[in-house]
Design a protein around this motif. Structure first.
Motif, PDB file in Angstrom:
ATOM      1  N   ARG A   1      -1.180   1.964   7.679  1.00 57.01           N
ATOM      2  CA  ARG A   1      -0.693   3.211   7.085  1.00 57.01           C
ATOM      3  C   ARG A   1      -0.488   3.039   5.588  1.00 57.01           C
ATOM      4  NH1 ARG A   1       4.222   5.850  10.137  1.00 57.01           N
ATOM      5  NH2 ARG A   1       3.840   7.316   8.463  1.00 57.01           N
ATOM      6  N   SER A   2       0.068   1.909   5.164  1.00 60.43           N
ATOM      7  CA  SER A   2       0.309   1.686   3.732  1.00 60.43           C
ATOM      8  C   SER A   2      -1.024   1.593   2.988  1.00 60.43           C
ATOM      9  CB  SER A   2       1.117   0.407   3.529  1.00 60.43           C
ATOM     10  OG  SER A   2       0.384  -0.712   3.998  1.00 60.43           O
TER      11      SER A   2
ATOM     12  N   LYS B   1      -4.935   4.079  -0.669  1.00 59.46           N
ATOM     13  CA  LYS B   1      -6.286   4.556  -0.982  1.00 59.46           C
ATOM     14  C   LYS B   1      -6.224   6.019  -1.409  1.00 59.46           C
ATOM     15  CE  LYS B   1      -9.102   1.434   1.801  1.00 59.46           C
ATOM     16  NZ  LYS B   1     -10.038   1.331   2.926  1.00 59.46           N
ATOM     17  N   ALA B   2      -5.447   6.839  -0.713  1.00 56.13           N
ATOM     18  CA  ALA B   2      -5.341   8.253  -1.079  1.00 56.13           C
ATOM     19  C   ALA B   2      -4.730   8.383  -2.475  1.00 56.13           C
ATOM     20  CB  ALA B   2      -4.479   8.988  -0.042  1.00 56.13           C
ATOM     21  N   TRP B   3      -3.712   7.585  -2.783  1.00 54.55           N
ATOM     22  CA  TRP B   3      -3.090   7.643  -4.110  1.00 54.55           C
ATOM     23  C   TRP B   3      -4.078   7.205  -5.183  1.00 54.55           C
ATOM     24  CZ3 TRP B   3      -2.118   3.483  -7.456  1.00 54.55           C
ATOM     25  CH2 TRP B   3      -1.368   3.801  -8.587  1.00 54.55           C
TER      26      TRP B   3
ATOM     27  N   ASP C   1      -7.736   8.473  -9.649  1.00 56.72           N
ATOM     28  CA  ASP C   1      -9.056   8.402 -10.269  1.00 56.72           C
ATOM     29  C   ASP C   1      -9.542   9.816 -10.627  1.00 56.72           C
ATOM     30  OD1 ASP C   1      -9.041   5.741 -10.061  1.00 56.72           O
ATOM     31  OD2 ASP C   1     -10.238   5.630  -8.223  1.00 56.72           O
ATOM     32  N   GLU C   2      -9.305  10.794  -9.745  1.00 53.43           N
ATOM     33  CA  GLU C   2      -9.727  12.163 -10.041  1.00 53.43           C
ATOM     34  C   GLU C   2      -8.995  12.689 -11.277  1.00 53.43           C
ATOM     35  OE1 GLU C   2      -9.056  14.339  -6.549  1.00 53.43           O
ATOM     36  OE2 GLU C   2     -10.721  13.465  -5.415  1.00 53.43           O
TER      37      GLU C   2
END
Length: 44
Positions: free
Chosen positions: A25-26, A31-33, A38-39
């Motif tokens: 989960r971490s 990865k989502a953060w 990056d976006e």
């Protein structure tokens, strides 16, 4: 003595499962953060 050994292995397996789930989960949250960061950097 056998009962304590079985109890120890049962608790150890439960702890390992919880640790693996928390680690996955971490990692997915990181990865989502990182993707969102990056976006934002690309937009800037």
């Amino acid at each position: 003595m056998q009962l304590s050994n079985e109890l120890f292995f049962a608790l150890f397996s439960i702890v390992m499962v919880v640790a693996v789930i928390w680690f996955v989960r971490s990692v997915s949250r990181y990865k989502a953060w990182a993707n969102s960061r990056d976006e934002k950097n690309m937009d800037g």
